[in-house]
Write an enzyme that holds these catalytic residues in place. Structure first.
Site, PDB file in Angstrom:
ATOM      1  N   ALA A 153       1.174  -3.167   2.578  1.00  0.00           N
ATOM      2  CA  ALA A 153      -0.310  -2.777   3.055  1.00  0.00           C
ATOM      3  C   ALA A 153      -1.093  -3.842   2.859  1.00  0.00           C
ATOM      4  O   ALA A 153      -1.894  -4.685   4.191  1.00  0.00           O
ATOM      5  CB  ALA A 153      -0.565  -1.545   1.897  1.00  0.00           C
ATOM      6  N   LYS A 212      -9.996  -6.739 -13.582  1.00  0.00           N
ATOM      7  CA  LYS A 212      -9.496  -5.385 -13.015  1.00  0.00           C
ATOM      8  C   LYS A 212      -8.230  -4.646 -13.456  1.00  0.00           C
ATOM      9  O   LYS A 212      -8.375  -3.611 -12.988  1.00  0.00           O
ATOM     10  CB  LYS A 212      -9.522  -6.427 -12.026  1.00  0.00           C
ATOM     11  CG  LYS A 212      -8.552  -5.441 -10.770  1.00  0.00           C
ATOM     12  CD  LYS A 212      -8.816  -6.329  -8.654  1.00  0.00           C
ATOM     13  CE  LYS A 212      -8.414  -5.019  -7.701  1.00  0.00           C
ATOM     14  NZ  LYS A 212      -7.615  -5.510  -6.829  1.00  0.00           N
ATOM     15  N   ASN A 272      -6.409   4.664 -12.130  1.00  0.00           N
ATOM     16  CA  ASN A 272      -4.814   4.773 -11.885  1.00  0.00           C
ATOM     17  C   ASN A 272      -3.817   5.878 -12.737  1.00  0.00           C
ATOM     18  O   ASN A 272      -3.418   6.678 -11.672  1.00  0.00           O
ATOM     19  CB  ASN A 272      -3.878   3.303 -11.538  1.00  0.00           C
ATOM     20  CG  ASN A 272      -4.105   2.844 -10.117  1.00  0.00           C
ATOM     21  OD1 ASN A 272      -5.744   2.651  -9.521  1.00  0.00           O
ATOM     22  ND2 ASN A 272      -3.470   1.522 -10.031  1.00  0.00           N
TER      23      ASN A 272
HETATM   24  P1  NAD Z   1       2.563  -1.748  -0.395  1.00  0.00           P
HETATM   25  O1  NAD Z   1       3.716  -0.715  -1.315  1.00  0.00           O
HETATM   26  O2  NAD Z   1       1.944  -1.780   0.780  1.00  0.00           O
HETATM   27  O3  NAD Z   1       3.690  -2.865  -0.407  1.00  0.00           O
HETATM   28  C1  NAD Z   1       4.521  -3.429  -0.828  1.00  0.00           C
HETATM   29  C2  NAD Z   1       5.871  -3.780  -0.384  1.00  0.00           C
HETATM   30  O4  NAD Z   1       6.183  -2.169  -0.800  1.00  0.00           O
HETATM   31  C3  NAD Z   1       5.919  -4.330   0.977  1.00  0.00           C
HETATM   32  O5  NAD Z   1       7.022  -4.990   0.134  1.00  0.00           O
HETATM   33  C4  NAD Z   1       6.175  -3.123   1.710  1.00  0.00           C
HETATM   34  O6  NAD Z   1       7.173  -2.822   2.560  1.00  0.00           O
HETATM   35  C5  NAD Z   1       6.627  -1.711   0.648  1.00  0.00           C
HETATM   36  N1  NAD Z   1       7.128  -0.181   1.055  1.00  0.00           N
HETATM   37  C6  NAD Z   1       5.658  -0.001   1.564  1.00  0.00           C
HETATM   38  N2  NAD Z   1       5.544   1.048   2.013  1.00  0.00           N
HETATM   39  C7  NAD Z   1       6.614   1.549   1.459  1.00  0.00           C
HETATM   40  C8  NAD Z   1       7.558   2.412   1.915  1.00  0.00           C
HETATM   41  N3  NAD Z   1       6.599   3.640   1.731  1.00  0.00           N
HETATM   42  N4  NAD Z   1       9.572   2.389   1.597  1.00  0.00           N
HETATM   43  C9  NAD Z   1       9.854   1.370   1.164  1.00  0.00           C
HETATM   44  N5  NAD Z   1       9.101   0.284   1.010  1.00  0.00           N
HETATM   45  C10 NAD Z   1       7.744   0.683   1.160  1.00  0.00           C
HETATM   46  O7  NAD Z   1       1.576  -2.491  -1.596  1.00  0.00           O
HETATM   47  P2  NAD Z   1       0.567  -3.268  -1.507  1.00  0.00           P
HETATM   48  O8  NAD Z   1      -0.825  -1.950  -1.344  1.00  0.00           O
HETATM   49  O9  NAD Z   1       0.472  -3.608  -0.344  1.00  0.00           O
HETATM   50  O10 NAD Z   1      -0.142  -3.987  -2.646  1.00  0.00           O
HETATM   51  C11 NAD Z   1       0.822  -5.534  -3.472  1.00  0.00           C
HETATM   52  C12 NAD Z   1      -0.031  -5.873  -4.261  1.00  0.00           C
HETATM   53  O11 NAD Z   1      -1.269  -5.883  -4.289  1.00  0.00           O
HETATM   54  C13 NAD Z   1       0.441  -4.744  -5.057  1.00  0.00           C
HETATM   55  O12 NAD Z   1      -0.075  -5.343  -6.747  1.00  0.00           O
HETATM   56  C14 NAD Z   1      -1.344  -4.075  -5.561  1.00  0.00           C
HETATM   57  O13 NAD Z   1      -1.604  -3.514  -6.295  1.00  0.00           O
HETATM   58  C15 NAD Z   1      -2.374  -5.446  -5.371  1.00  0.00           C
HETATM   59  N6  NAD Z   1      -3.309  -4.572  -4.473  1.00  0.00           N
HETATM   60  C16 NAD Z   1      -3.076  -3.828  -3.609  1.00  0.00           C
HETATM   61  C17 NAD Z   1      -4.543  -3.315  -3.271  1.00  0.00           C
HETATM   62  C18 NAD Z   1      -4.964  -2.236  -2.255  1.00  0.00           C
HETATM   63  O14 NAD Z   1      -5.578  -1.766  -1.707  1.00  0.00           O
HETATM   64  N7  NAD Z   1      -3.894  -1.784  -1.381  1.00  0.00           N
HETATM   65  C19 NAD Z   1      -5.340  -3.764  -3.048  1.00  0.00           C
HETATM   66  C20 NAD Z   1      -5.789  -5.570  -4.197  1.00  0.00           C
HETATM   67  C21 NAD Z   1      -4.436  -5.236  -5.145  1.00  0.00           C
END
Ligand code: NAD
Length: 312
Positions: A10, A186, A194
């Protein structure tokens, strides 16, 4: 700038397309094969503020398939995936590649510095948010900001380049002399919302609607404040309590289910060990009792376990 997005879920996808649109050479790196395939076949589909703004073509590869030199590695895996990602991309990093870590949680830098010297690491906290609708489909709303610093507060020519690159992409970045305190603030919010939303099975607004929510919040905050003090970090109660109350309304994040809730709902492992679990570990190091964070950490892990049992 040549930018490698290590973890293109994301957040990585959102930052990656903004950096690409502002003229950078971006490569998505991920381990989720369906996501990689979808991005390479159809481009990254983008729904921003509810509007489909069409695809953008950015190549996506597995960590082992990275070739060439990258100036910046932007880390956006989940904390529990960080060690694995660092191990897998390190062989393709150059001596002067810089790393920016914007993950939520504590303990991330300790992992990154196993692979990259501290003079090349930038640490930050972001208020941007993002989501995925499915493989290759970004679904994000609103805007945000980035607060960051070089971990050792060293100065180099790269500082200005990094800031300009992020701000040219509209990412609202600024340097701070104490990003650690912001990270702890944060983390404190995440440790409360969470976990409780996941365990109570509610969204953020519903948590805030419970008349005794402050009592629940304080059980966690008091432990974090005590542990932070031993670590030399001042966690300011009023700031965190107000930040939490500030997201209860539907106009803010009231209708939102936190990421840890969504991870449990989709059968995935969570970042609990970088949140309440990290507070427990630091508490043990300093002889500070953290029974609430400990119980919550165990309960979240038991929910992961239940998911495993049901899915196998
Ligand atoms: P995410 O889960 O979307 O992605 C992280 C990884 O997991 C990526 O490599 C992604 O491809 C993989 N992934 C995602 N969904 C999957 C699925 N269904 N099957 C297999 N793999 C999958 O994580 P994110 O939300 O991008 O968060 C990354 C970091 O940023 C984390 O530490 C999070 O806490 C932080 N963060 C997130 C947000 C937010 O709004 N999403 C905001 C601020 C900080």
């Amino acid at each position: 700038m040549k930018i490698l997005i290590a973890g293109s879920g994301a957040m990585g996808a959102r930052f990656g397309y903004l950096l690409k649109e502002s003229g950078n050479d971006v490569l998505f790196v991920d381990t989720w094969q369906d996501h990689i395939d979808a991005i390479n076949k159809n481009g990254l589909q983008r729904i921003i503020d509810g509007v489909d703004i069409g695809p953008i073509h950015i190549p996506a590869v597995k960590p082992e398939d990275v070739v060439g030199h990258y100036d910046l590695v932007l880390l956006f895996v989940k904390s529990l995936q960080l060690d694995d990602m660092m191990q897998r991309i390190t062989p393709s990093l150059s001596e002067d590649s810089r790393v920016l870590c914007l993950l939520n949680g504590l303990g991330n830098i300790e992992i990154v510095e196993k692979y990259v010297s501290r003079d090349r690491i930038y640490l930050g906290m972001t208020l941007w948010s993002s989501g995925l609708k499915g493989p290759g489909v970004l679904n994000a709303v609103g805007s945000g900001s980035i607060e960051m610093q070089q971990v050792n507060n060293l100065e180099s020519d790269f500082d200005a380049k990094l800031l300009t690159t992020l701000n040219d992409a509209g990412l609202n970045a600024a340097y701070s002399k104490d990003v650690i305190q912001s990270i702890w603030h944060k983390v404190s919010l995440n440790c409360v919302l969470n976990t409780y939303c996941t365990l109570i099975d509610c969204n953020i607004g519903e948590y805030g609607a419970y008349e005794k929510h402050q009592e629940l919040t304080d059980l966690i905050l008091n432990e974090i404040i005590a542990v932070g003090k031993k670590e030399g970090i001042e966690v300011i109660y009023d700031i965190v309590a107000n930040n939490i109350k500030g997201v209860f309304s539907p106009e803010k994040a009231g209708g939102h289910y936190p990421s840890l809730y969504q991870d449990i709902a989709s059968g995935r492992r969570t970042e609990i060990d970088a949140l309440n679990g990290a507070i427990v570990k630091l508490g043990e190091k300093h002889g500070v009792e953290t029974p609430v964070c400990k119980a919550i950490t165990l309960m979240i892990h038991s929910k992961e376990n239940v998911n495993d049992l049901r899915n196998n």
